[in-house]
Design a protein around this motif. Structure first.
Motif, PDB file in Angstrom:
ATOM      1  N   CYS A  48       0.808  -1.235   0.000  1.00  0.00           N
ATOM      2  CA  CYS A  48       0.000   0.000   0.000  1.00  0.00           C
ATOM      3  C   CYS A  48       0.833   1.274   0.000  1.00  0.00           C
ATOM      4  CB  CYS A  48      -0.913   0.012   1.228  1.00  0.00           C
ATOM      5  SG  CYS A  48      -2.215  -1.216   1.169  1.00  0.00           S
ATOM      6  N   VAL A  49       2.142   1.137  -0.010  1.00  0.00           N
ATOM      7  CA  VAL A  49       3.002   2.326   0.031  1.00  0.00           C
ATOM      8  C   VAL A  49       4.036   2.252  -1.089  1.00  0.00           C
ATOM      9  CG1 VAL A  49       2.763   2.625   2.541  1.00  0.00           C
ATOM     10  CG2 VAL A  49       4.631   1.214   1.636  1.00  0.00           C
ATOM     11  N   ILE A  93       9.450   1.702   2.494  1.00  0.00           N
ATOM     12  CA  ILE A  93       9.726   0.403   3.131  1.00  0.00           C
ATOM     13  C   ILE A  93      11.061   0.466   3.871  1.00  0.00           C
ATOM     14  CG2 ILE A  93      10.111  -2.065   2.744  1.00  0.00           C
ATOM     15  CD1 ILE A  93       8.457  -1.767   0.158  1.00  0.00           C
ATOM     16  N   VAL A  94      11.042   0.005   5.141  1.00  0.00           N
ATOM     17  CA  VAL A  94      12.310  -0.037   5.876  1.00  0.00           C
ATOM     18  C   VAL A  94      12.782  -1.467   6.144  1.00  0.00           C
ATOM     19  CG1 VAL A  94      12.050   2.219   6.968  1.00  0.00           C
ATOM     20  CG2 VAL A  94      11.179   0.199   8.137  1.00  0.00           C
ATOM     21  N   GLU A  95      11.872  -2.435   6.155  1.00  0.00           N
ATOM     22  CA  GLU A  95      12.263  -3.828   6.397  1.00  0.00           C
ATOM     23  C   GLU A  95      11.557  -4.725   5.377  1.00  0.00           C
ATOM     24  OE1 GLU A  95      13.880  -6.120   8.308  1.00  0.00           O
ATOM     25  OE2 GLU A  95      14.940  -4.792   9.694  1.00  0.00           O
ATOM     26  N   HIS A  96      12.333  -5.568   4.706  1.00  0.00           N
ATOM     27  CA  HIS A  96      11.738  -6.580   3.831  1.00  0.00           C
ATOM     28  C   HIS A  96      11.863  -7.910   4.561  1.00  0.00           C
ATOM     29  CE1 HIS A  96      11.714  -4.013   0.147  1.00  0.00           C
ATOM     30  NE2 HIS A  96      12.686  -3.411   0.809  1.00  0.00           N
ATOM     31  N   GLY A 135       2.154  -0.989   5.547  1.00  0.00           N
ATOM     32  CA  GLY A 135       2.793  -1.526   4.343  1.00  0.00           C
ATOM     33  C   GLY A 135       1.942  -2.565   3.629  1.00  0.00           C
ATOM     34  N   MET A 136       1.647  -3.665   4.309  1.00  0.00           N
ATOM     35  CA  MET A 136       0.865  -4.743   3.714  1.00  0.00           C
ATOM     36  C   MET A 136      -0.244  -5.220   4.649  1.00  0.00           C
ATOM     37  SD  MET A 136       3.528  -7.192   1.735  1.00  0.00           S
ATOM     38  CE  MET A 136       4.088  -6.795   0.085  1.00  0.00           C
ATOM     39  N   PRO A 137      -1.278  -4.395   4.822  1.00  0.00           N
ATOM     40  CA  PRO A 137      -2.383  -4.815   5.685  1.00  0.00           C
ATOM     41  C   PRO A 137      -3.137  -5.991   5.065  1.00  0.00           C
ATOM     42  CG  PRO A 137      -2.853  -2.688   4.665  1.00  0.00           C
ATOM     43  CD  PRO A 137      -1.483  -3.071   4.221  1.00  0.00           C
ATOM     44  N   LEU A 138      -3.727  -6.826   5.902  1.00  0.00           N
ATOM     45  CA  LEU A 138      -4.488  -7.980   5.430  1.00  0.00           C
ATOM     46  C   LEU A 138      -5.881  -7.978   6.025  1.00  0.00           C
ATOM     47  CD1 LEU A 138      -1.681 -10.682   5.845  1.00  0.00           C
ATOM     48  CD2 LEU A 138      -2.516  -9.719   3.688  1.00  0.00           C
ATOM     49  N   LEU A 139      -6.818  -8.383   5.181  1.00  0.00           N
ATOM     50  CA  LEU A 139      -8.222  -8.427   5.577  1.00  0.00           C
ATOM     51  C   LEU A 139      -8.696  -9.870   5.542  1.00  0.00           C
ATOM     52  CD1 LEU A 139     -10.227  -5.720   3.588  1.00  0.00           C
ATOM     53  CD2 LEU A 139     -10.562  -6.315   5.984  1.00  0.00           C
ATOM     54  N   ARG A 140      -9.165 -10.368   6.644  1.00  0.00           N
ATOM     55  CA  ARG A 140      -9.694 -11.737   6.708  1.00  0.00           C
ATOM     56  C   ARG A 140      -8.726 -12.724   6.040  1.00  0.00           C
ATOM     57  NH1 ARG A 140     -15.391 -13.244   5.581  1.00  0.00           N
ATOM     58  NH2 ARG A 140     -15.307 -14.189   7.640  1.00  0.00           N
ATOM     59  N   TYR A 141      -7.493 -12.688   6.473  1.00  0.00           N
ATOM     60  CA  TYR A 141      -6.463 -13.547   5.918  1.00  0.00           C
ATOM     61  C   TYR A 141      -6.446 -14.895   6.648  1.00  0.00           C
ATOM     62  CZ  TYR A 141      -1.827 -15.291   4.762  1.00  0.00           C
ATOM     63  OH  TYR A 141      -0.789 -16.076   4.347  1.00  0.00           O
ATOM     64  N   LYS A 142      -6.571 -15.972   5.880  1.00  0.00           N
ATOM     65  CA  LYS A 142      -6.601 -17.314   6.477  1.00  0.00           C
ATOM     66  C   LYS A 142      -5.178 -17.843   6.609  1.00  0.00           C
ATOM     67  CE  LYS A 142     -10.291 -19.797   5.269  1.00  0.00           C
ATOM     68  NZ  LYS A 142     -11.336 -20.437   4.424  1.00  0.00           N
ATOM     69  N   THR A 143      -4.788 -18.084   7.855  1.00  0.00           N
ATOM     70  CA  THR A 143      -3.399 -18.450   8.129  1.00  0.00           C
ATOM     71  C   THR A 143      -3.086 -19.913   7.820  1.00  0.00           C
ATOM     72  OG1 THR A 143      -3.951 -19.064  10.391  1.00  0.00           O
ATOM     73  CG2 THR A 143      -3.250 -16.777  10.025  1.00  0.00           C
ATOM     74  N   GLU A 191       8.284   2.291   8.567  1.00  0.00           N
ATOM     75  CA  GLU A 191       8.745   2.722   9.894  1.00  0.00           C
ATOM     76  C   GLU A 191       7.608   2.556  10.925  1.00  0.00           C
ATOM     77  OE1 GLU A 191      11.873   3.738  10.570  1.00  0.00           O
ATOM     78  OE2 GLU A 191      11.337   3.922  12.689  1.00  0.00           O
ATOM     79  N   ASN A 192       6.402   2.964  10.546  1.00  0.00           N
ATOM     80  CA  ASN A 192       5.259   2.823  11.468  1.00  0.00           C
ATOM     81  C   ASN A 192       4.978   1.362  11.786  1.00  0.00           C
ATOM     82  OD1 ASN A 192       4.795   5.545  11.702  1.00  0.00           O
ATOM     83  ND2 ASN A 192       3.310   5.599  10.006  1.00  0.00           N
ATOM     84  N   ASP A 193       5.146   0.494  10.777  1.00  0.00           N
ATOM     85  CA  ASP A 193       4.908  -0.936  11.006  1.00  0.00           C
ATOM     86  C   ASP A 193       5.926  -1.512  11.991  1.00  0.00           C
ATOM     87  OD1 ASP A 193       2.783  -0.886   9.259  1.00  0.00           O
ATOM     88  OD2 ASP A 193       3.952  -1.624   7.550  1.00  0.00           O
ATOM     89  N   LEU A 194       7.175  -1.047  11.872  1.00  0.00           N
ATOM     90  CA  LEU A 194       8.204  -1.509  12.811  1.00  0.00           C
ATOM     91  C   LEU A 194       7.874  -1.050  14.231  1.00  0.00           C
ATOM     92  CD1 LEU A 194      11.893  -1.264  11.547  1.00  0.00           C
ATOM     93  CD2 LEU A 194      10.573  -3.283  12.128  1.00  0.00           C
ATOM     94  N   ASN A 195       7.364   0.167  14.338  1.00  0.00           N
ATOM     95  CA  ASN A 195       6.952   0.655  15.664  1.00  0.00           C
ATOM     96  C   ASN A 195       5.785  -0.160  16.203  1.00  0.00           C
ATOM     97  OD1 ASN A 195       8.890   2.650  15.647  1.00  0.00           O
ATOM     98  ND2 ASN A 195       7.525   4.191  14.742  1.00  0.00           N
ATOM     99  N   ARG A 196       4.865  -0.506  15.292  1.00  0.00           N
ATOM    100  CA  ARG A 196       3.729  -1.330  15.692  1.00  0.00           C
ATOM    101  C   ARG A 196       4.211  -2.713  16.144  1.00  0.00           C
ATOM    102  NH1 ARG A 196       1.148  -5.312  13.639  1.00  0.00           N
ATOM    103  NH2 ARG A 196      -1.087  -5.690  13.921  1.00  0.00           N
ATOM    104  N   LEU A 197       5.183  -3.249  15.398  1.00  0.00           N
ATOM    105  CA  LEU A 197       5.747  -4.562  15.731  1.00  0.00           C
ATOM    106  C   LEU A 197       6.403  -4.531  17.121  1.00  0.00           C
ATOM    107  CD1 LEU A 197       6.244  -7.396  14.322  1.00  0.00           C
ATOM    108  CD2 LEU A 197       8.527  -6.548  13.789  1.00  0.00           C
ATOM    109  N   ALA A 198       7.109  -3.441  17.391  1.00  0.00           N
ATOM    110  CA  ALA A 198       7.762  -3.286  18.697  1.00  0.00           C
ATOM    111  C   ALA A 198       6.711  -3.220  19.811  1.00  0.00           C
ATOM    112  CB  ALA A 198       8.613  -2.020  18.706  1.00  0.00           C
ATOM    113  N   TYR A 199       5.659  -2.438  19.588  1.00  0.00           N
ATOM    114  CA  TYR A 199       4.581  -2.306  20.572  1.00  0.00           C
ATOM    115  C   TYR A 199       3.914  -3.667  20.816  1.00  0.00           C
ATOM    116  CZ  TYR A 199      -0.162  -1.244  22.191  1.00  0.00           C
ATOM    117  OH  TYR A 199      -1.350  -1.254  22.878  1.00  0.00           O
TER     118      TYR A 199
END
Ligand SMILES: [Zn+2]
Length: 430
Positions: A76-77, A82-85, A293-301, A102-110
């Motif tokens: 989506c960006v 992108i800071v991490e692949h 970066g890559m949000p997912l909607l109803r993603y089946k794991t 960067e925001n995703d990495l912060n979210r990951l840290a949180y």
């Protein structure tokens, strides 16, 4: 205020928060995600009609194959953000990239900060990380960032090398380790062989990744028992996947991984994509909240487990996931029962009469699943054979086909595909 009312109010707040974040997500992907834009157009989905969390079922689910085949269309960006692949293995061989901003990495840290807090972590702790931090592995950096956010100490030792792990434990005195449970068993064995008194070391707890340490009723499984019988440490299980960028971690009660409701919406779906009831196995299906970066909607794991939505004794009211029972693709329908390989492993590991084994599943001529066991018996006697058959009959309620083999023969089966790891489950179904 009674506990029940308090938790009702709490779950109300959670619902409200998730709804808000869902609106934001829908608006965001309908603007920025080539994949979801197309999906919404194709299924004539007007996001304005999605008003409550229950309305999410109007959106078709997304599968791992979608992510693999159209990997870039989930982004989506622009690339410059992108800071991490990071990457995860795909079902079709090729790896899947999950790109983080960067925001995703912060979210990951949180996310991992919450996880370690949930697993009784504090700034007083020092964690020895027995896993890789490179090779595009998301979990490694997630643990690193989360522990930093807590203010605890980190020893980045990496995987393997028991001698070095123990030398470092004795020198730097970590209070906790983060490791794969079967590796913890190897550590214990090494300590025993080297005369290290493990119970007098500084380590008091382990955050366990990648393998189950509990049965579905939350009692410790054989692996969990083997660890704690030798080593008096507290085990915390955690379940996560690269795609969801979020972990489900146990609290001290050890009654399932807590959902972080502000980070993901989780559904457990049956084969017809319908939500299952608490205690019923379903496929973990997630919607990421706050991912850029890559949000997912109803993603089946592809992971099957059960859930519990009763408030936990730790005070949290969020949904809890059971240990993963297995992968959906590995489900065995055998003479009227449904089985997953991990449950079979557990059964077979439990008996001393069974020295080693391989489970083979194939389709018979009418398309039904057939289970064959290659077993190395403790002794080749009728009595041993009888005990094994009686045990399996009692525990499985059905009798699989058993073929007794020697230790050399099972080695050939387990390493037939030039695999570096022993293969215990062979799926020959069409
Ligand atoms: Zn809890």
């Amino acid at each position: 205020m009674s506990i029940a009312t308090e938790s009702n109010q709490h779950s109300h707040e959670i619902t409200h928060l998730q709804q808000q974040k869902l609106y934001e997500l829908l608006a965001y992907v309908s603007q920025n995600s080539p994949f979801y834009k197309e999906l919404f157009a194709k299924h004539r989905i007007d996001i304005k009609n999605i008003k409550t969390l229950a309305d999410i079922t109007a959106i078709p689910t997304t599968a791992k194959d979608d992510l693999q085949q159209r990997n870039d269309d989930f982004l989506c960006v622009s690339r410059s953000k992108i800071v991490e692949h990071t990457s995860t293995s795909g079902t079709l061989g090729r790896p899947v990239t999950i790109a983080l901003t960067e925001n995703d990495l912060n979210r990951l840290a949180y996310n991992e900060y919450n996880s370690f807090l949930c697993a009784d972590g504090s700034a007083e702790d020092t964690y020895q990380l027995m896993l890789t931090l490179d090779r595009q592995f998301m979990a490694g950096i997630a643990y690193y960032l989360g522990i930093r956010k807590i203010g605890a100490g980190i020893i980045r030792l990496g995987p393997g090398v028991p001698a070095l792990q123990w030398e470092t434990i004795q020198r730097l005195k970590p209070t906790a380790i983060v490791a794969v449970p079967s590796f913890i068993l190897k550590l214990i064995q090494f300590a025993k062989d080297s005369g290290i008194d493990i119970n007098s070391t500084s380590v008091k707890k382990a955050v366990c990744i990648g393998e189950n340490i509990r049965n579905n009723d939350f009692t410790l499984n054989i692996l969990g028992r083997k660890i704690t019988e030798s080593w008096d440490i507290k085990l915390y299980s955690t379940y996560a996947s690269t795609e969801m960028q979020t972990a489900f971690t146990e609290c001290g009660a050890g009654k399932g991984g807590h959902n972080q409701a502000d980070l993901v919406i989780v559904e457990l779906l049956d084969e017809n994509d319908q939500q299952v009831a608490p205690g019923t196995p379903g496929e973990v299906t997630i919607t990421t909240l706050g991912v850029e970066g890559m949000p997912l909607l109803r993603y089946k794991t592809g992971d099957i487990c059960t859930y519990d939505d009763e408030p936990c004794i730790c005070g949290r009211t969020t949904l809890r996931l059971s240990p993963i029972m297995g992968r959906k693709k590995q489900m065995i329908k055998f003479k009227g029962t449904t089985l997953y390989p991990p449950a079979l492993f557990e059964l077979l590991n439990e008996r001393e009469e069974i020295r080693d084994f391989v489970i083979e599943v194939s389709s018979n001529d009418i398309g039904m699943d057939q289970v064959s066991l290659y077993v190395v018996p403790a002794e080749l006697t009728d009595e041993c054979d009888h005990r094994i058959r009686a045990y399996l009959q009692a525990r499985l309620r059905v009798s699989p086909h058993i073929k007794y083999v020697t230790a050399e023969e099972i080695q050939k089966i387990q390493f037939s595909e030039a695999s570096r790891k022993a293969i215990k489950f062979i799926d020959k179904r069409a």
